[in-house]
Design a protein around this motif. Structure first.
Motif, PDB file in Angstrom:
ATOM      1  N   LYS A  73      -0.819   4.964  -4.218  1.00 30.19           N
ATOM      2  CA  LYS A  73       0.479   4.638  -4.815  1.00 30.19           C
ATOM      3  C   LYS A  73       0.276   4.524  -6.317  1.00 30.19           C
ATOM      4  O   LYS A  73      -0.461   3.664  -6.798  1.00 30.19           O
ATOM      5  CB  LYS A  73       1.021   3.329  -4.257  1.00 30.19           C
ATOM      6  N   LEU A  74       0.908   5.412  -7.059  1.00 31.15           N
ATOM      7  CA  LEU A  74       0.766   5.439  -8.515  1.00 31.15           C
ATOM      8  C   LEU A  74       2.026   4.905  -9.172  1.00 31.15           C
ATOM      9  O   LEU A  74       3.127   5.363  -8.892  1.00 31.15           O
ATOM     10  CB  LEU A  74       0.502   6.871  -8.998  1.00 31.15           C
ATOM     11  N   GLN A  75       1.840   3.941 -10.051  1.00 31.01           N
ATOM     12  CA  GLN A  75       2.989   3.386 -10.761  1.00 31.01           C
ATOM     13  C   GLN A  75       2.688   3.261 -12.244  1.00 31.01           C
ATOM     14  O   GLN A  75       1.552   3.014 -12.647  1.00 31.01           O
ATOM     15  CB  GLN A  75       3.388   2.037 -10.182  1.00 31.01           C
ATOM     16  N   ASN A  76       3.725   3.454 -13.030  1.00 30.39           N
ATOM     17  CA  ASN A  76       3.619   3.332 -14.477  1.00 30.39           C
ATOM     18  C   ASN A  76       4.494   2.169 -14.920  1.00 30.39           C
ATOM     19  O   ASN A  76       5.719   2.288 -14.999  1.00 30.39           O
ATOM     20  CB  ASN A  76       4.068   4.630 -15.155  1.00 30.39           C
ATOM     21  N   PRO A  77       3.888   1.004 -15.197  1.00 26.09           N
ATOM     22  CA  PRO A  77       4.651  -0.200 -15.564  1.00 26.09           C
ATOM     23  C   PRO A  77       5.563   0.008 -16.767  1.00 26.09           C
ATOM     24  O   PRO A  77       6.600  -0.642 -16.884  1.00 26.09           O
ATOM     25  CB  PRO A  77       3.569  -1.232 -15.876  1.00 26.09           C
ATOM     26  N   GLU A  78       5.199   0.930 -17.656  1.00 25.44           N
ATOM     27  CA  GLU A  78       5.967   1.122 -18.885  1.00 25.44           C
ATOM     28  C   GLU A  78       7.317   1.782 -18.624  1.00 25.44           C
ATOM     29  O   GLU A  78       8.290   1.527 -19.326  1.00 25.44           O
ATOM     30  CB  GLU A  78       5.162   1.959 -19.881  1.00 25.44           C
ATOM     31  N   THR A  79       7.379   2.660 -17.625  1.00 26.97           N
ATOM     32  CA  THR A  79       8.622   3.392 -17.357  1.00 26.97           C
ATOM     33  C   THR A  79       9.515   2.688 -16.352  1.00 26.97           C
ATOM     34  O   THR A  79      10.731   2.880 -16.356  1.00 26.97           O
ATOM     35  CB  THR A  79       8.307   4.805 -16.828  1.00 26.97           C
ATOM     36  N   GLY A  80       8.914   1.895 -15.457  1.00 27.04           N
ATOM     37  CA  GLY A  80       9.702   1.225 -14.438  1.00 27.04           C
ATOM     38  C   GLY A  80      10.190   2.158 -13.355  1.00 27.04           C
ATOM     39  O   GLY A  80      11.055   1.800 -12.544  1.00 27.04           O
ATOM     40  N   GLN A  81       9.663   3.378 -13.311  1.00 28.95           N
ATOM     41  CA  GLN A  81      10.073   4.347 -12.296  1.00 28.95           C
ATOM     42  C   GLN A  81       9.516   3.965 -10.930  1.00 28.95           C
ATOM     43  O   GLN A  81       8.561   3.208 -10.805  1.00 28.95           O
ATOM     44  CB  GLN A  81       9.579   5.752 -12.674  1.00 28.95           C
ATOM     45  N   GLU A  82      10.143   4.510  -9.892  1.00 23.30           N
ATOM     46  CA  GLU A  82       9.695   4.284  -8.529  1.00 23.30           C
ATOM     47  C   GLU A  82       8.260   4.809  -8.379  1.00 23.30           C
ATOM     48  O   GLU A  82       7.951   5.917  -8.821  1.00 23.30           O
ATOM     49  CB  GLU A  82      10.618   5.024  -7.559  1.00 23.30           C
ATOM     50  N   PRO A  83       7.368   4.020  -7.757  1.00 18.93           N
ATOM     51  CA  PRO A  83       5.984   4.487  -7.570  1.00 18.93           C
ATOM     52  C   PRO A  83       5.932   5.769  -6.734  1.00 18.93           C
ATOM     53  O   PRO A  83       6.770   5.976  -5.856  1.00 18.93           O
ATOM     54  CB  PRO A  83       5.323   3.324  -6.821  1.00 18.93           C
ATOM     55  N   LYS A  84       4.957   6.605  -7.033  1.00 15.79           N
ATOM     56  CA  LYS A  84       4.754   7.841  -6.258  1.00 15.79           C
ATOM     57  C   LYS A  84       3.645   7.592  -5.230  1.00 15.79           C
ATOM     58  O   LYS A  84       2.550   7.161  -5.596  1.00 15.79           O
ATOM     59  CB  LYS A  84       4.371   8.990  -7.193  1.00 15.79           C
ATOM     60  N   THR A  85       3.929   7.828  -3.968  1.00 23.70           N
ATOM     61  CA  THR A  85       2.951   7.584  -2.907  1.00 23.70           C
ATOM     62  C   THR A  85       2.659   8.866  -2.134  1.00 23.70           C
ATOM     63  O   THR A  85       3.551   9.704  -1.925  1.00 23.70           O
ATOM     64  CB  THR A  85       3.454   6.519  -1.916  1.00 23.70           C
ATOM     65  N   HIS A  86       1.413   8.995  -1.729  1.00 27.04           N
ATOM     66  CA  HIS A  86       0.999  10.170  -0.950  1.00 27.04           C
ATOM     67  C   HIS A  86      -0.259   9.810  -0.177  1.00 27.04           C
ATOM     68  O   HIS A  86      -1.109   9.057  -0.668  1.00 27.04           O
ATOM     69  CB  HIS A  86       0.727  11.358  -1.872  1.00 27.04           C
ATOM     70  N   THR A  87      -0.384  10.338   1.047  1.00 30.84           N
ATOM     71  CA  THR A  87      -1.582  10.109   1.854  1.00 30.84           C
ATOM     72  C   THR A  87      -2.491  11.326   1.779  1.00 30.84           C
ATOM     73  O   THR A  87      -2.072  12.455   2.059  1.00 30.84           O
ATOM     74  CB  THR A  87      -1.207   9.840   3.327  1.00 30.84           C
ATOM     75  N   PHE A  88      -3.730  11.083   1.383  1.00 33.14           N
ATOM     76  CA  PHE A  88      -4.730  12.151   1.277  1.00 33.14           C
ATOM     77  C   PHE A  88      -5.710  12.038   2.443  1.00 33.14           C
ATOM     78  O   PHE A  88      -6.245  10.947   2.707  1.00 33.14           O
ATOM     79  CB  PHE A  88      -5.487  12.038  -0.052  1.00 33.14           C
ATOM     80  N   TYR A  89      -5.947  13.146   3.131  1.00 34.82           N
ATOM     81  CA  TYR A  89      -6.842  13.168   4.284  1.00 34.82           C
ATOM     82  C   TYR A  89      -8.222  13.651   3.869  1.00 34.82           C
ATOM     83  O   TYR A  89      -8.370  14.470   2.951  1.00 34.82           O
ATOM     84  CB  TYR A  89      -6.248  14.048   5.378  1.00 34.82           C
ATOM     85  N   GLN A  90      -9.234  13.153   4.558  1.00 31.41           N
ATOM     86  CA  GLN A  90     -10.605  13.417   4.150  1.00 31.41           C
ATOM     87  C   GLN A  90     -11.029  14.877   4.276  1.00 31.41           C
ATOM     88  O   GLN A  90     -11.961  15.324   3.615  1.00 31.41           O
ATOM     89  CB  GLN A  90     -11.562  12.518   4.930  1.00 31.41           C
ATOM     90  N   ASN A  91     -10.351  15.646   5.126  1.00 33.75           N
ATOM     91  CA  ASN A  91     -10.711  17.068   5.212  1.00 33.75           C
ATOM     92  C   ASN A  91     -10.293  17.836   3.962  1.00 33.75           C
ATOM     93  O   ASN A  91     -10.675  18.992   3.770  1.00 33.75           O
ATOM     94  CB  ASN A  91     -10.094  17.710   6.459  1.00 33.75           C
TER      95      ASN A  91
END
Length: 274
Positions: A73-91
């Motif tokens: 989950k990536l968030q940028n406190p400066e912009t206040g935008q909705e965090p971007k989330t993604h699931t990465f698989y080990q393969n």
């Protein structure tokens, strides 16, 4: 506790970019004998916070555990935008920094296995404009047969680092991991520090100035370049004479006249996808 399994997992975490920060918590969870568990991890990159949740699951036929995936989950406190989330698989073999770069909209080159178990290379890039049924961003994949040659794309630009084999190798490796890379480039007759990143979709690169503002390719490709002595070695006698004559008269040779390069047509570059 299966010591060999624990050591295997700690090595996996190390090379995925988690170093040894989760080792103690991992050992504790394995010793508990749970069927599955998750470990939280947080990192700050380029002034932005990324929170991760790593998922481990026990084998149904042994006491061994497997590191299956991690949600980022990536968030940028400066912009206040909705965090971007993604699931990465080990393969997919995605590291912490590569996950960050992908969530920033940049592309990463990876070695993957096809359905026939044959290895191949492809550039991966998230489509950050929508989510799929699993609440992940769709992944655009640019197979090596797509024809994107990063080195060739870079050579169309007057990048000073391309004149040094070692520096060029560092740059290629970094860009293939999805990083934005600082370079010295000529614009309007002046050398400037700029930043570049891979753009496999359009078989080009994105260019930014020192303030990370997008720079039009036409501003760079319109510049003239002289041909280096190394480049001259690949030319025939007649072409060398022509180049020497042009240099003596104060003329220079455009980059699209260099051997092994196609003519570069100025066009607008795409800014970074966020």
């Amino acid at each position: 506790m299966d010591k060999e399994n624990y050591e295997f997992l700690t090595e996996k975490l190390k090379y995925s970019g988690f170093e040894d920060q989760l080792n103690a918590a991992l050992k504790k969870e394995i010793q508990s004998g749970k069927e599955e568990f998750s470990l939280p991890y947080q990192v700050n990159l380029e002034g932005k916070q990324m929170d991760m949740d790593l998922s481990f699951k026990k084998s149904q036929i042994s006491d061994r555990y497997f590191f299956n995936k991690f949600e980022a989950k990536l968030q940028n406190p400066e912009t206040g935008q909705e965090p971007k989330t993604h699931t990465f698989y080990q393969n997919q073999g995605i590291t912490v920094k590569e996950a960050f770069n992908l969530l920033e909209g940049r592309a990463v080159e990876k070695s993957l296995l096809g359905a026939d178990k044959e290895p191949f290379k492809a550039w991966l890039q998230l489509d950050l404009s929508k989510k799929d049924e699993k609440n992940n961003f769709p992944i655009n994949q640019f197979h090596e047969k797509y024809g994107y040659d990063l080195k060739e794309a870079l050579q169309k630009f007057p990048i000073k680092e391309l004149q040094d084999e070692t520096k060029m190798d560092w740059m290629l490796k970094s860009l293939k991991k999805g990083n934005t890379y600082p370079v010295v480039m000529e614009r309007k007759g002046m050398e400037e520090i700029m930043f570049v990143e891979a753009n496999p979709k359009f078989k080009s690169i994105n260019v930014y100035d020192v303030n990370m503002n997008s720079v039009k390719n036409s501003e760079i490709l319109g510049a003239k370049q002289t041909v280096s002595s190394d480049q001259k070695e690949g030319l025939g006698t007649d072409k060398k004479k022509e180049l020497n004559k042009q240099e003596k008269t104060g003329k220079s040779v455009a980059s699209d006249e260099m051997p092994g390069q196609k003519a570069a047509r100025p066009r607008k570059s795409r800014g970074r996808a966020i």
